[in-house]
Design a protein around this motif. Structure first.
Motif, PDB file in Angstrom:
ATOM      1  N   UNK A  21       0.830  -1.202   0.000  1.00  0.00           N
ATOM      2  CA  UNK A  21       0.000   0.000   0.000  1.00  0.00           C
ATOM      3  C   UNK A  21       0.862   1.248   0.000  1.00  0.00           C
ATOM      4  N   UNK A  22       0.328   2.288  -0.569  1.00  0.00           N
ATOM      5  CA  UNK A  22       1.070   3.542  -0.649  1.00  0.00           C
ATOM      6  C   UNK A  22       0.109   4.673  -0.368  1.00  0.00           C
ATOM      7  N   UNK A  23       0.315   5.389   0.704  1.00  0.00           N
ATOM      8  CA  UNK A  23      -0.565   6.496   1.050  1.00  0.00           C
ATOM      9  C   UNK A  23      -0.342   7.654   0.088  1.00  0.00           C
ATOM     10  N   UNK A 192      -3.925   0.169  -7.803  1.00  0.00           N
ATOM     11  CA  UNK A 192      -4.151   1.415  -7.084  1.00  0.00           C
ATOM     12  C   UNK A 192      -2.978   2.377  -7.229  1.00  0.00           C
ATOM     13  N   UNK A 193      -1.771   1.843  -7.432  1.00  0.00           N
ATOM     14  CA  UNK A 193      -0.584   2.697  -7.539  1.00  0.00           C
ATOM     15  C   UNK A 193      -0.668   3.607  -8.766  1.00  0.00           C
ATOM     16  N   UNK A 194      -1.059   3.032  -9.912  1.00  0.00           N
ATOM     17  CA  UNK A 194      -1.172   3.813 -11.141  1.00  0.00           C
ATOM     18  C   UNK A 194      -2.580   4.330 -11.392  1.00  0.00           C
ATOM     19  N   UNK A 233       5.045   0.982 -11.236  1.00  0.00           N
ATOM     20  CA  UNK A 233       4.733   2.405 -11.341  1.00  0.00           C
ATOM     21  C   UNK A 233       5.113   3.010 -12.691  1.00  0.00           C
ATOM     22  N   UNK A 234       4.120   3.495 -13.411  1.00  0.00           N
ATOM     23  CA  UNK A 234       4.350   4.209 -14.649  1.00  0.00           C
ATOM     24  C   UNK A 234       4.496   3.365 -15.896  1.00  0.00           C
ATOM     25  N   UNK A 235       4.712   2.055 -15.735  1.00  0.00           N
ATOM     26  CA  UNK A 235       4.985   1.219 -16.904  1.00  0.00           C
ATOM     27  C   UNK A 235       4.290  -0.134 -16.819  1.00  0.00           C
ATOM     28  N   UNK A 236       4.199  -0.786 -17.990  1.00  0.00           N
ATOM     29  CA  UNK A 236       3.760  -2.169 -18.081  1.00  0.00           C
ATOM     30  C   UNK A 236       4.828  -2.973 -18.814  1.00  0.00           C
TER      31      UNK A 236
END
Length: 457
Positions: A21-23, A192-194, A233-236
Motif C-alpha cells: 500500500x502507498x498512502x 491502485x498505484x497507477x 509504477x508508470x509502466x507495463x
C-alpha cells in the motif's frame, strides 16, 4: 491498496505478485531531489522514535469485538453452497465499515460505529463474490463475482458507493466492464498505484486498460503472442512467448500504451523460467536452478545473485518508497535491495501458513511495518498450543516490535464473553485473513469459522 488480479478460473487464483500500500501524498509531484533529501534527513534517532511509537501503539492491544458473516436466516434464499459456514478469505476496511468475504462467496458489511452488521452484498441467490477492492478515488467498493447461471466461469464487476452501503442499499451500485468477456482464462486486475484497471479477454486475446477514477477505456493491446503482463509504477512489462534461447519483452507507458523499449533477454536453453518481474528500471529474471539476474533496462547492466543465496520465493511484495522488495519462502520473510543484497532477515516472524497467503500480511502505508499471522514463539509458555500470534515487525531492522497472542497480559485468562463465540486464544487459532485499519488503529482478523475479530487498544 495492492493490485488485485482476479482470474475467471472456477478456483480462486492466488496471485504471486502484490504491491505494498502507498498512502497518497498531498503534493502532486515529488521530485527525486526531495526524495533524496528525505532519505538523507531521516536519522537513526528518528527511526528509533518511530519504532518506540509503534511499540506503544500495539502494546495493550486486546480483543474488542466479534462479527459473524454466517446468518442462516438472512442467507436462506442463497444457493445451498453459500449457506454453509466457511472461512474468511479477505477483509477490507473503508471509512467506518469492515467488509468480510468468506470462501463460500458471501460478503458482509459491518459498522464499527454501531458494531452491527449492515447488510450482505450478494445481490442474487446464485452470486458468488470472489474478491473485493476499495476504490479510494471515488469512495466505492468494487466486487468481483461469478454466477451459477453462467457456470461460475465469467467474472462480473460491480461498483457501489460506500455511502449507499452504509445506508444498507448495496443494490444501488452499477455494473462495470459489461462489454468485456472475462471468461476463463480471462482476468481483471486493479492497480491502485497507477490508478488503472487491466482486463484480459481470452476470447480475442485482448488486454484493455481503464481509468480507475471513472472507468473509461484508455487503450488496448491485442496480441496473441503476449503471455503475461506485469505492472509497476508508470509502466507495463509485456512478456512474449519465449524462444529456445531468449524471451522478447516490451515496456509500455501505463498512461497511453506507448512502447518505451523493446528488447530480448537471453535465457538458458531448456530451463524453466521461475519468474520475470519488473520494478521501475529493474528487471528480475530467475530460471530453475540458475542465478537470479537483475537487469537495468536503461543501460543493460546485469547483476547476478547466486542461486544458493537467492532461492525462488513463493511471493513478492515491492516496496516502492524504500526501493526494496520482500520475498516469502518456507514461512520466512526477507528484505532485498536491487543490488541483490539481503537487507533484513526477520526475527521471531515465522509465518503460520506454509503457502504465502498475502491476505494474512499487511504492510503499512509508510512501509515501515509488516503485520503478519505467525507461529507462536515456542519458548513462550503463556501461549496456547493451537493459537498463533499477530506479529508487528520493523521492515528495516527485522525486529519484532509487538505481538498479539494468548499470553498478552491477562488475555489468556479471559473467559468467553456472552456476546463472543470465541475466547482470545480461540480467536487466534487458524486466522485466515488479516487487515490493519491505519485510520482507526485497529487490526481485523477472520478465522475458519467465518468470524471476524477486532483488536485495538
Amino acid at each position: 491498496m495492492e493490485p488485485r488480479r482476479i482470474s475467471a478460473s472456477p478456483r480462486p487464483c492466488s496471485g504471486r505478485r502484490v504491491v505494498a500500500r502507498k498512502r497518497p501524498r498531498q503534493e502532486s509531484v515529488v521530485s527525486s531531489v526531495r526524495k533524496l533529501q528525505r532519505r538523507e534527513i531521516s536519522s537513526r534517532r528518528d527511526r528509533a522514535c518511530a519504532m518506540t511509537a509503534a511499540q506503544e501503539r500495539f502494546r495493550n492491544i486486546t480483543l474488542q469485538e466479534e462479527f459473524d458473516t454466517h446468518d442462516p436466516k438472512e442467507n436462506c434464499l442463497l444457493l445451498p453452497y453459500l449457506r454453509k459456514r466457511s472461512k474468511i478469505i479477505e477483509i477490507v476496511a473503508a471509512r467506518d465499515i469492515v467488509f468480510a468475504l468468506s470462501q463460500s462467496g458471501v460478503c458482509a458489511a459491518f459498522s464499527r460505529e454501531t458494531n452491527q452488521r449492515i447488510c450482505f452484498l450478494n445481490g442474487s441467490p446464485d452470486e458468488v463474490i470472489r474478491s473485493l477492492f476499495y476504490n479510494k478515488n471515488n469512495d466505492s467498493l468494487i466486487t468481483v463475482s461469478v454466477y451459477g447461471s453462467e457456470n461460475f466461469s465469467a467474472l462480473r464487476c460491480r461498483t457501489t458507493r460506500i455511502e449507499y452501503i452504509r445506508r444498507g442499499q448495496p443494490d444501488a451500485g452499477f455494473s462495470l466492464f459489461e462489454t468485456e468477456s472475462l471468461k476463463w482464462p480471462g482476468f481483471v486486475e486493479f492497480d491502485d498505484v497507477n490508478g488503472k484497471v487491466l482486463t484480459y479477454s481470452a476470447q480475442d486475446s485482448t488486454y484493455k486498460v481503464f481509468d480507475l477514477k471513472n472507468y473509461t477505456l484508455l487503450y488496448s493491446v491485442s496480441d496473441k503472442n503476449v503471455q503475461e503482463i506485469k505492472i509497476s509504477p508508470g509502466i507495463m512489462l509485456l512478456i512474449y512467448t519465449r524462444t529456445s534461447s531468449s524471451v522478447p519483452l516490451k515496456i509500455l507507458s501505463i498512461e497511453d500504451g506507448t512502447v518505451l523499449k523493446s528488447f530480448s533477454h537471453l535465457l538458458h536453453r531448456n530451463k524453466k523460467v521461475d519468474f520475470i518481474e519488473q520494478f521501475n528500471e529493474k528487471l528480475l529474471v530467475k530460471q530453475e536452478g540458475e542465478n537470479l539476474q537483475i537487469l537495468d533496462v536503461r543501460n543493460f547492466q546485469l547483476t547476478e545473485v547466486s542461486r544458493t543465496e537467492f532461492m525462488t520465493p513463493s511471493a513478492f511484495i515491492f516496496l516502492y518508497e524504500l526501493q526494496l522488495f520482500l520475498t516469502f519462502r518456507n514461512r520466512s520473510v526477507a528484505v532485498w535491495n536491487f543490488r541483490g543484497e539481503l537487507v533484513t532477515s526477520f526475527e521471531d516472524h515465522l509465518l503460520w501458513h506454509p503457502d504465502c497467503n498475502t491476505n494474512n500480511i499487511y504492510i503499512t502505508s509508510d512501509q515501515d511495518l509488516i503485520i503478519s499471522y505467525c507461529k507462536a514463539d515456542s519458548t513462550d509458555s503463556s501461549s496456547e498450543e493451537n493459537a498463533g500470534s499477530i506479529n508487528i515487525s520493523s521492515i528495516l531492522t527485522g525486529k519484532c516490535l509487538a505481538k498479539v497472542n494468548s499470553g498478552n497480559g491477562n488475555s489468556c485468562k479471559q473467559k468467553k464473553a456472552w456476546k463472543f463465540q470465541n475466547t482470545v486464544s480461540e480467536a487466534l487459532e487458524d486466522i485466515t485473513a488479516l487487515y490493519y485499519d491505519e485510520e482507526r488503529d485497529e487490526i481485523y482478523t477472520g478465522n475458519r469459522h467465518g468470524l471476524v475479530h477486532v483488536w485495538s487498544n
